[in-house]
Design a protein around this motif. Structure first.
Motif, PDB file in Angstrom:
ATOM      1  N   GLN A  56       0.834  -1.195   0.000  1.00 56.51           N
ATOM      2  CA  GLN A  56       0.000   0.000   0.000  1.00 56.51           C
ATOM      3  C   GLN A  56       0.873   1.251   0.000  1.00 56.51           C
ATOM      4  OE1 GLN A  56      -2.592  -0.263   3.326  1.00 56.51           O
ATOM      5  NE2 GLN A  56      -3.986  -1.722   2.363  1.00 56.51           N
ATOM      6  N   GLU A  57       0.389   2.308  -0.730  1.00 56.15           N
ATOM      7  CA  GLU A  57       1.143   3.553  -0.829  1.00 56.15           C
ATOM      8  C   GLU A  57       1.296   4.188   0.549  1.00 56.15           C
ATOM      9  OE1 GLU A  57       2.583   4.976  -3.347  1.00 56.15           O
ATOM     10  OE2 GLU A  57       2.030   3.391  -4.755  1.00 56.15           O
ATOM     11  N   PRO A  58       2.490   4.614   0.884  1.00 56.56           N
ATOM     12  CA  PRO A  58       2.673   5.287   2.179  1.00 56.56           C
ATOM     13  C   PRO A  58       1.962   6.635   2.188  1.00 56.56           C
ATOM     14  CG  PRO A  58       4.653   5.467   0.839  1.00 56.56           C
ATOM     15  CD  PRO A  58       3.728   4.529   0.110  1.00 56.56           C
ATOM     16  N   ALA A  59       1.569   7.097   3.338  1.00 59.38           N
ATOM     17  CA  ALA A  59       0.907   8.398   3.466  1.00 59.38           C
ATOM     18  C   ALA A  59       1.872   9.493   3.035  1.00 59.38           C
ATOM     19  CB  ALA A  59       0.479   8.625   4.916  1.00 59.38           C
ATOM     20  N   PRO A  60       1.377  10.503   2.268  1.00 58.83           N
ATOM     21  CA  PRO A  60       2.273  11.567   1.802  1.00 58.83           C
ATOM     22  C   PRO A  60       2.904  12.314   2.969  1.00 58.83           C
ATOM     23  CG  PRO A  60      -0.037  12.176   1.506  1.00 58.83           C
ATOM     24  CD  PRO A  60      -0.019  10.739   1.885  1.00 58.83           C
ATOM     25  N   ALA A  61       4.172  12.602   2.796  1.00 64.66           N
ATOM     26  CA  ALA A  61       4.883  13.330   3.846  1.00 64.66           C
ATOM     27  C   ALA A  61       4.375  14.764   3.908  1.00 64.66           C
ATOM     28  CB  ALA A  61       6.386  13.327   3.554  1.00 64.66           C
ATOM     29  N   PRO A  62       4.272  15.349   5.075  1.00 66.26           N
ATOM     30  CA  PRO A  62       3.795  16.728   5.182  1.00 66.26           C
ATOM     31  C   PRO A  62       4.730  17.693   4.457  1.00 66.26           C
ATOM     32  CG  PRO A  62       4.747  15.967   7.258  1.00 66.26           C
ATOM     33  CD  PRO A  62       4.636  14.774   6.368  1.00 66.26           C
ATOM     34  N   VAL A  63       4.125  18.708   3.780  1.00 62.49           N
ATOM     35  CA  VAL A  63       4.909  19.688   3.043  1.00 62.49           C
ATOM     36  C   VAL A  63       5.520  20.685   4.025  1.00 62.49           C
ATOM     37  CG1 VAL A  63       4.833  21.486   1.288  1.00 62.49           C
ATOM     38  CG2 VAL A  63       3.396  19.447   1.052  1.00 62.49           C
ATOM     39  N   ASN A  64       6.814  20.886   3.888  1.00 59.60           N
ATOM     40  CA  ASN A  64       7.495  21.842   4.751  1.00 59.60           C
ATOM     41  C   ASN A  64       7.389  23.229   4.128  1.00 59.60           C
ATOM     42  OD1 ASN A  64       8.361  19.883   6.631  1.00 59.60           O
ATOM     43  ND2 ASN A  64      10.070  19.314   5.278  1.00 59.60           N
ATOM     44  N   LEU A  65       6.440  24.023   4.600  1.00 63.08           N
ATOM     45  CA  LEU A  65       6.223  25.351   4.062  1.00 63.08           C
ATOM     46  C   LEU A  65       7.218  26.339   4.658  1.00 63.08           C
ATOM     47  CD1 LEU A  65       2.322  25.486   4.217  1.00 63.08           C
ATOM     48  CD2 LEU A  65       3.739  25.107   2.202  1.00 63.08           C
ATOM     49  N   MET A  66       7.557  27.321   3.844  1.00 69.29           N
ATOM     50  CA  MET A  66       8.421  28.400   4.308  1.00 69.29           C
ATOM     51  C   MET A  66       7.600  29.357   5.159  1.00 69.29           C
ATOM     52  SD  MET A  66      10.564  31.014   1.861  1.00 69.29           S
ATOM     53  CE  MET A  66      11.138  29.629   0.885  1.00 69.29           C
ATOM     54  N   SER A  67       8.198  29.924   6.180  1.00 73.10           N
ATOM     55  CA  SER A  67       7.489  30.900   7.002  1.00 73.10           C
ATOM     56  C   SER A  67       7.525  32.262   6.320  1.00 73.10           C
ATOM     57  CB  SER A  67       8.124  30.994   8.390  1.00 73.10           C
ATOM     58  OG  SER A  67       9.396  31.620   8.310  1.00 73.10           O
ATOM     59  N   GLU A  68       6.624  33.151   6.736  1.00 69.98           N
ATOM     60  CA  GLU A  68       6.608  34.504   6.182  1.00 69.98           C
ATOM     61  C   GLU A  68       7.921  35.224   6.481  1.00 69.98           C
ATOM     62  OE1 GLU A  68       4.481  36.107   4.285  1.00 69.98           O
ATOM     63  OE2 GLU A  68       3.050  34.458   4.147  1.00 69.98           O
ATOM     64  N   GLN A  69       8.467  34.983   7.655  1.00 68.17           N
ATOM     65  CA  GLN A  69       9.734  35.613   8.020  1.00 68.17           C
ATOM     66  C   GLN A  69      10.859  35.134   7.106  1.00 68.17           C
ATOM     67  OE1 GLN A  69      10.299  38.027  10.462  1.00 68.17           O
ATOM     68  NE2 GLN A  69      12.300  38.121   9.457  1.00 68.17           N
ATOM     69  N   GLU A  70      10.877  33.831   6.826  1.00 67.34           N
ATOM     70  CA  GLU A  70      11.918  33.283   5.950  1.00 67.34           C
ATOM     71  C   GLU A  70      11.799  33.844   4.536  1.00 67.34           C
ATOM     72  OE1 GLU A  70      12.664  28.856   7.926  1.00 67.34           O
ATOM     73  OE2 GLU A  70      10.977  29.175   6.559  1.00 67.34           O
ATOM     74  N   LEU A  71      10.564  33.952   4.042  1.00 68.35           N
ATOM     75  CA  LEU A  71      10.366  34.504   2.700  1.00 68.35           C
ATOM     76  C   LEU A  71      10.780  35.973   2.657  1.00 68.35           C
ATOM     77  CD1 LEU A  71       9.385  34.235  -0.190  1.00 68.35           C
ATOM     78  CD2 LEU A  71       7.050  34.673   0.605  1.00 68.35           C
ATOM     79  N   GLY A  72      10.398  36.723   3.687  1.00 65.49           N
ATOM     80  CA  GLY A  72      10.800  38.126   3.756  1.00 65.49           C
ATOM     81  C   GLY A  72      12.308  38.284   3.812  1.00 65.49           C
ATOM     82  N   ASP A  73      12.978  37.391   4.538  1.00 64.22           N
ATOM     83  CA  ASP A  73      14.441  37.449   4.633  1.00 64.22           C
ATOM     84  C   ASP A  73      15.096  37.141   3.285  1.00 64.22           C
ATOM     85  OD1 ASP A  73      14.213  38.071   7.292  1.00 64.22           O
ATOM     86  OD2 ASP A  73      14.625  36.043   8.025  1.00 64.22           O
ATOM     87  N   LYS A  74      14.520  36.191   2.530  1.00 62.88           N
ATOM     88  CA  LYS A  74      15.079  35.857   1.215  1.00 62.88           C
ATOM     89  C   LYS A  74      14.977  37.050   0.267  1.00 62.88           C
ATOM     90  CE  LYS A  74      14.723  31.996  -0.873  1.00 62.88           C
ATOM     91  NZ  LYS A  74      14.240  30.779  -1.575  1.00 62.88           N
ATOM     92  N   ILE A  75      13.852  37.754   0.332  1.00 58.44           N
ATOM     93  CA  ILE A  75      13.671  38.924  -0.523  1.00 58.44           C
ATOM     94  C   ILE A  75      14.629  40.036  -0.113  1.00 58.44           C
ATOM     95  CG2 ILE A  75      12.046  40.773  -1.098  1.00 58.44           C
ATOM     96  CD1 ILE A  75       9.835  38.656  -1.024  1.00 58.44           C
ATOM     97  N   ALA A  76      14.766  40.255   1.194  1.00 58.20           N
ATOM     98  CA  ALA A  76      15.680  41.295   1.675  1.00 58.20           C
ATOM     99  C   ALA A  76      17.118  40.985   1.274  1.00 58.20           C
ATOM    100  CB  ALA A  76      15.561  41.423   3.191  1.00 58.20           C
ATOM    101  N   ALA A  77      17.488  39.699   1.312  1.00 58.04           N
ATOM    102  CA  ALA A  77      18.851  39.306   0.948  1.00 58.04           C
ATOM    103  C   ALA A  77      19.116  39.492  -0.536  1.00 58.04           C
ATOM    104  CB  ALA A  77      19.087  37.849   1.349  1.00 58.04           C
ATOM    105  N   LEU A  78      18.042  39.458  -1.351  1.00 58.71           N
ATOM    106  CA  LEU A  78      18.209  39.596  -2.796  1.00 58.71           C
ATOM    107  C   LEU A  78      18.520  41.034  -3.197  1.00 58.71           C
ATOM    108  CD1 LEU A  78      18.062  38.136  -5.529  1.00 58.71           C
ATOM    109  CD2 LEU A  78      15.610  38.634  -5.578  1.00 58.71           C
ATOM    110  N   LYS A  79      18.087  41.983  -2.392  1.00 62.15           N
ATOM    111  CA  LYS A  79      18.321  43.389  -2.720  1.00 62.15           C
ATOM    112  C   LYS A  79      19.800  43.721  -2.552  1.00 62.15           C
ATOM    113  CE  LYS A  79      13.664  44.779  -1.346  1.00 62.15           C
ATOM    114  NZ  LYS A  79      12.837  45.719  -0.566  1.00 62.15           N
ATOM    115  N   GLY A  80      20.392  44.233  -3.622  1.00 63.72           N
ATOM    116  CA  GLY A  80      21.818  44.518  -3.604  1.00 63.72           C
ATOM    117  C   GLY A  80      22.121  45.968  -3.280  1.00 63.72           C
ATOM    118  N   GLU A  81      23.380  46.310  -3.402  1.00 63.82           N
ATOM    119  CA  GLU A  81      23.850  47.658  -3.094  1.00 63.82           C
ATOM    120  C   GLU A  81      23.952  48.530  -4.336  1.00 63.82           C
ATOM    121  OE1 GLU A  81      24.286  48.741  -0.077  1.00 63.82           O
ATOM    122  OE2 GLU A  81      23.813  46.781   0.802  1.00 63.82           O
ATOM    123  N   ALA A  82      23.753  47.934  -5.506  1.00 60.93           N
ATOM    124  CA  ALA A  82      23.892  48.701  -6.744  1.00 60.93           C
ATOM    125  C   ALA A  82      22.762  49.718  -6.885  1.00 60.93           C
ATOM    126  CB  ALA A  82      23.901  47.754  -7.943  1.00 60.93           C
TER     127      ALA A  82
END
Length: 403
Positions: A56-82
């Protein structure tokens, strides 16, 4: 259950022995062999059941969602100094500082950008009814950050962010900071790392489906007047009024720019009837210049049937952007006769280009420093306003002097 099946097997063997009355009774050795066969039969049944359970197929593993803080940090890190560079929409992509930006996942179908900050959110088509929204900064060379996906079906649009936040409505539009999900009389603005902002639209108006300006940096949203039913004498009166609005003989109120924070409204002199194009039915050629058609079908479109811009559509006539002087708009009003520059926060306008017979079309661009440039086609000549904000200031000075 298995004991019951074993009993059935024993009874069956007994019946077989009973029916074959001509056979001699089983010896002790034969009875022992029959019992061994019974045990083996039950063991095989148990093993088969266990194997089926294991397959029998195993139960799907829970999806590890990104937090709002983590997403905000990724966007902030993308902004450069140029320093920010020019951002321009082109076919299937973007031009950022003169260099093309294409997305390998799909065709870029919509862009919202703030030239001053370098913030960009674009939508790309990933399937027949699916869009992916990504954030990109013109101040760095980093890879874009996915914000979420939107799907469309018969009930409307559903957006799910990579953090698991869900918004549903009639339409979805990008902003330079996130996405806008709109309904007929309300708006939801999702910005990563923040709570969802909501906005109500005034009565008798709805959110315009096409938005050329940026809500994220200016806080202004284009709204459109609800269409009225045109019947009888009232319909004839409305038709005459609409014709006057289209040619600029009377003032229209088809569109307004709404400030989300203050509720301030800036009325635009554009008719809702100008957005339609017409296609003839059963047309017959009369001469080199005239076709006679039995009827015409009208519908809203950004483009004319020949693929050129539908110049009357509000999308091509209303630009608004953030500038060093605050939010401004460049709008073609009074039919097609005037190009006005509007200080949105003060609701004051200056006409910078005008032609009685109408301005065929115009284009608005903005430099990284915030200077707004207008290029317009006036008949057979082309006119350019290199600095629309300076032209606005000069016009306001002239008005003040005249008064």
């Amino acid at each position: 259950m298995f004991k019951f099946r074993g009993l059935v097997a024993v009874v069956s063997l007994g019946l077989i022995g009973g029916c074959a009355s001509s056979q001699p009774p089983m010896t002790a050795e034969q009875q022992a062999m029959a019992q061994e066969m019974q045990k083996a039969f039950i063991a095989r049944m148990q093993a088969g059941t266990q194997n089926r359970a294991a397959r029998q197929e195993p139960a799907p593993a829970p999806v590890n969602l990104m937090s709002e803080q983590e997403l905000g940090d990724k966007i902030a890190a993308l902004k450069g100094e140029a320093e920010p560079v020019e951002i321009r929409r082109v076919r299937d992509g973007l031009m950022i500082g003169g260099k093309p930006h294409l997305d390998p996942e799909g065709e870029i179908t919509g862009v919202a950008a703030d030239t001053l900050s370098g913030d960009i959110v674009y939508a790309l088509k990933s399937g027949r009814n699916e869009l992916i929204f990504k954030y990109l900064s013109s101040t760095s060379n980093g890879d874009p950050v996915t914000l979420g996906r939107a799907t469309r079906d018969s009930s409307g649009v559903s957006f799910t962010s990579v953090t698991g936040k869900k918004l549903a409505g009639d339409n979805i539009i990008g902003s330079s900071r996130g996405v806008l999900v709109t309904r007929s009389s309300s708006v939801f603005h999702y910005v990563p790392g923040q709570s969802v902002d909501t906005l109500m639209v005034p009565e008798n108006y709805h959110v315009a489906p096409s938005q050329k300006g940026d809500f994220g940096s200016t806080g202004y949203l284009l709204i459109e007047k609800n269409e009225e039913t045109k019947e009888g004498l009232k319909g004839l009166t409305n038709l005459v009024g609409s014709l006057g609005e289209t040619v600029g003989l009377s003032e229209a109120d088809g569109y307004m720019l709404l400030n989300a924070e203050t509720g301030k409204l800036v009325k635009l002199d554009i008719s809702t009837d100008d957005k339609d194009v017409s296609v003839g039915r059963d047309c017959k050629r009369q001469n080199d210049f005239v076709n006679k058609c039995s009827s015409f079908d009208s519908y809203e479109s950004l483009y004319a049937p020949d693929g050129s811009r539908n110049r009357g559509h509000y999308f091509w006539r209303v630009d608004w952007m953030q500038t060093p002087e605050g939010p401004f708009a460049v709008v073609q009003e009074s039919g097609s006769r005037k190009i006005n520059v509007i200080n949105l926060d003060e609701d004051k306008r200056v006409t910078v280009l005008e032609r009685t017979l109408g301005i065929a079309e115009h284009n608005v661009t903005q430099t990284p420093g915030g200077t707004v440039r207008i290029e317009a086609q006036l008949g057979f000549s082309k006119k350019v306003v290199d600095d629309a904000l300076q032209a606005y200031k000069d016009g306001m000075t002239t008005l003040a002097t005249a008064n």
